[in-house]
Design an enzyme around this catalytic site. Structure first.
Site, PDB file in Angstrom:
ATOM      1  N   GLU A 116      27.471  56.593  36.123  1.00 39.58           N
ATOM      2  CA  GLU A 116      28.957  56.696  35.622  1.00 39.58           C
ATOM      3  C   GLU A 116      29.635  57.857  36.612  1.00 39.58           C
ATOM      4  O   GLU A 116      29.215  58.523  37.343  1.00 39.58           O
ATOM      5  CB  GLU A 116      28.723  57.378  34.132  1.00 39.58           C
ATOM      6  CG  GLU A 116      27.893  56.510  33.368  1.00 39.58           C
ATOM      7  CD  GLU A 116      28.606  55.182  33.066  1.00 39.58           C
ATOM      8  OE1 GLU A 116      29.844  55.166  32.930  1.00 39.58           O
ATOM      9  OE2 GLU A 116      27.981  54.063  32.863  1.00 39.58           O
ATOM     10  N   SER A 173      36.245  46.209  27.044  1.00 41.25           N
ATOM     11  CA  SER A 173      35.847  46.641  26.056  1.00 41.25           C
ATOM     12  C   SER A 173      36.087  48.096  25.845  1.00 41.25           C
ATOM     13  O   SER A 173      36.316  48.437  24.609  1.00 41.25           O
ATOM     14  CB  SER A 173      34.351  46.178  25.580  1.00 41.25           C
ATOM     15  OG  SER A 173      34.284  44.858  25.806  1.00 41.25           O
ATOM     16  N   ARG A 181      44.280  53.321  33.837  1.00 41.38           N
ATOM     17  CA  ARG A 181      44.404  51.885  33.990  1.00 41.38           C
ATOM     18  C   ARG A 181      45.107  51.062  32.600  1.00 41.38           C
ATOM     19  O   ARG A 181      45.828  50.236  32.530  1.00 41.38           O
ATOM     20  CB  ARG A 181      43.120  51.013  33.871  1.00 41.38           C
ATOM     21  CG  ARG A 181      42.095  51.275  32.652  1.00 41.38           C
ATOM     22  CD  ARG A 181      40.976  50.802  32.875  1.00 41.38           C
ATOM     23  NE  ARG A 181      39.855  50.835  31.927  1.00 41.38           N
ATOM     24  CZ  ARG A 181      38.549  50.162  31.617  1.00 41.38           C
ATOM     25  NH1 ARG A 181      38.134  49.957  32.916  1.00 41.38           N
ATOM     26  NH2 ARG A 181      38.046  50.410  30.528  1.00 41.38           N
ATOM     27  N   TYR A 231      33.340  55.364  43.476  1.00 41.73           N
ATOM     28  CA  TYR A 231      33.295  54.656  42.124  1.00 41.73           C
ATOM     29  C   TYR A 231      33.783  53.393  42.134  1.00 41.73           C
ATOM     30  O   TYR A 231      35.097  53.239  41.644  1.00 41.73           O
ATOM     31  CB  TYR A 231      34.014  55.680  41.019  1.00 41.73           C
ATOM     32  CG  TYR A 231      33.412  55.293  39.756  1.00 41.73           C
ATOM     33  CD1 TYR A 231      32.347  54.982  39.227  1.00 41.73           C
ATOM     34  CD2 TYR A 231      34.420  54.909  38.699  1.00 41.73           C
ATOM     35  CE1 TYR A 231      31.721  54.697  38.060  1.00 41.73           C
ATOM     36  CE2 TYR A 231      34.073  54.619  37.579  1.00 41.73           C
ATOM     37  CZ  TYR A 231      32.719  54.331  37.295  1.00 41.73           C
ATOM     38  OH  TYR A 231      32.577  53.991  35.598  1.00 41.73           O
ATOM     39  N   GLU A 234      30.658  47.049  39.047  1.00 43.62           N
ATOM     40  CA  GLU A 234      30.343  45.677  39.053  1.00 43.62           C
ATOM     41  C   GLU A 234      31.685  44.944  38.779  1.00 43.62           C
ATOM     42  O   GLU A 234      31.632  43.631  39.093  1.00 43.62           O
ATOM     43  CB  GLU A 234      29.218  45.534  37.976  1.00 43.62           C
ATOM     44  CG  GLU A 234      29.854  45.163  36.648  1.00 43.62           C
ATOM     45  CD  GLU A 234      30.031  46.789  36.014  1.00 43.62           C
ATOM     46  OE1 GLU A 234      30.801  46.905  34.860  1.00 43.62           O
ATOM     47  OE2 GLU A 234      29.487  47.876  36.545  1.00 43.62           O
ATOM     48  N   LYS A 235      32.762  45.359  38.150  1.00 42.42           N
ATOM     49  CA  LYS A 235      34.043  44.735  38.137  1.00 42.42           C
ATOM     50  C   LYS A 235      34.280  43.988  39.284  1.00 42.42           C
ATOM     51  O   LYS A 235      34.871  42.975  39.367  1.00 42.42           O
ATOM     52  CB  LYS A 235      35.255  45.733  37.495  1.00 42.42           C
ATOM     53  CG  LYS A 235      34.788  46.283  36.229  1.00 42.42           C
ATOM     54  CD  LYS A 235      35.958  47.234  35.881  1.00 42.42           C
ATOM     55  CE  LYS A 235      35.356  48.184  34.720  1.00 42.42           C
ATOM     56  NZ  LYS A 235      34.177  49.165  34.976  1.00 42.42           N
TER      57      LYS A 235
END
Length: 338
Positions: A116, A173, A181, A231, A234-235
């Site tokens: 994270e 989510s 963002r 950072y 996976e996006k």
């Protein structure tokens, strides 16, 4: 007779190294299924490294016996059984809220594993100068473990794309108004249609639906929940692998270009405003030649994702086995004060 002697040896070994129940911690975990067999097939050699997984990451169990068979990593014995604590060369700790409370053997190294960002991982005074190695997405981690990488293909391949029936997609989510963002999305949607999916939009997707949906999108919003060095989650790699052009919001463009060539993605920082970005996406939608240039890299390269917990654990154990140097980490300075 041999069976009786072997059973007696196992009992004696566990009695010698078993810590008291009250000092192990607050979480009771099931013993690893590999304990009985692995103890004699791996620990019979002095060259074997024993690594204790202190707790399952996010409660997700995984196979501890595949380092050799799947990843060709030899000499590693992984276990979740805390009875092996005193004989473990290293302890891999993912959740810093549940630390070992028993005395550490002098030879043992503790490993801090976290994927994270600093914005989403609480700083704790208890972990300062406590760990010996770091496992993280950052390039300067002791054991560098990014969410993915780009590899060269053995032979050039033809470019084949699925039919795209959606212009710009976003699956989200974890929604919080304070995220950068979120504000960017609110402004961008004024100028270009965005197909939204995920819990926030009331359209949750299964894994199969997720991959099928993204592959039909011309562009995908790979917007990170916070902006920090390296950072890139996976996006980004999912969009690349599914042959949709990622539109990224995260660390600077130069950070992404350490992973892949600059014409494989679109960075929001390249535009003065969300409207300017929207105008560019609409231009690419009408100009197939310009759009297809974003996929030229796929003729020579492929995406490899590194999100398997099995892979991560095996890689960490292999590093511990190969590197014997000992040090302590000032985590606050290294991770939070970047």
């Amino acid at each position: 007779m041999v069976t009786l002697i072997l059973a007696g040896s196992v009992t004696l070994l566990l009695m010698c190294f078993k810590p008291s129940t009250s000092s192990v911690g607050q979480v009771n975990l099931p013993a690893s299924p590999d304990v009985g067999e692995g103890l004699f097939s791996d620990k019979s050699s002095k060259n074997v490294t024993t690594m204790l997984i202190w707790s399952w990451p996010f409660g997700k169990q995984f196979n501890l016996t595949v380092c050799d068979s799947v990843y060709n990593i030899k000499g590693c014995f992984l276990t979740i059984d805390r009875n092996f604590y005193n004989m473990s060369d290293a302890v891999l700790i993912h959740n810093q809220n549940f630390l070992p409370t028993i005395q550490r053997p002098p030879f043992q190294r503790w490993i801090w594993m976290n994927f994270e960002s600093p914005s989403h991982y609480p700083k704790s005074p208890e972990i300062e100068n406590l760990f010996n190695l770091t496992v993280n997405y950052r390039r300067d981690a002791d054991i560098k473990m990014p969410y993915g990488s780009i590899e060269i293909l053995d032979v050039e391949r033809d470019l084949v794309l699925r039919v795209k029936n959606k212009l710009l997609c976003w699956v989200v989510s974890d929604w919080k108004e304070r995220y950068v963002r979120s504000a960017y999305y609110y402004e961008l949607r004024k100028y270009v249609p965005i197909s939204g999916y995920g819990k926030y939009f009331g359209k949750p997707l299964t894994a199969t639906e997720y991959y099928r949906t993204l592959s039909k999108c011309k562009f995908y919003l790979a917007l990170e929940n916070s902006i920090h060095m390296d950072y890139i989650t996976e996006k980004f790699f999912n969009a690349l692998s599914l042959k949709t052009v990622p539109v990224v919001l995260g660390p600077p463009r130069e950070n992404y270009e350490r992973i892949i060539q600059g014409d494989a993605f679109i960075h929001v920082d390249d535009f003065k405003s969300p409207k300017e970005l929207a105008d560019y996406l609409l231009l690419l939608d009408k100009n197939e030649e310009m759009y297809l240039k974003y996929f030229e890299w796929q003729r020579h390269f492929k995406v490899k994702k590194h999100t398997s917990w099995e892979f991560r654990a095996c890689r960490v154990c292999d590093h511990v086995r190969r590197h014997k140097e000992y040090k302590t980490i000032n985590l606050h300075k290294w991770f939070w004060d970047e």
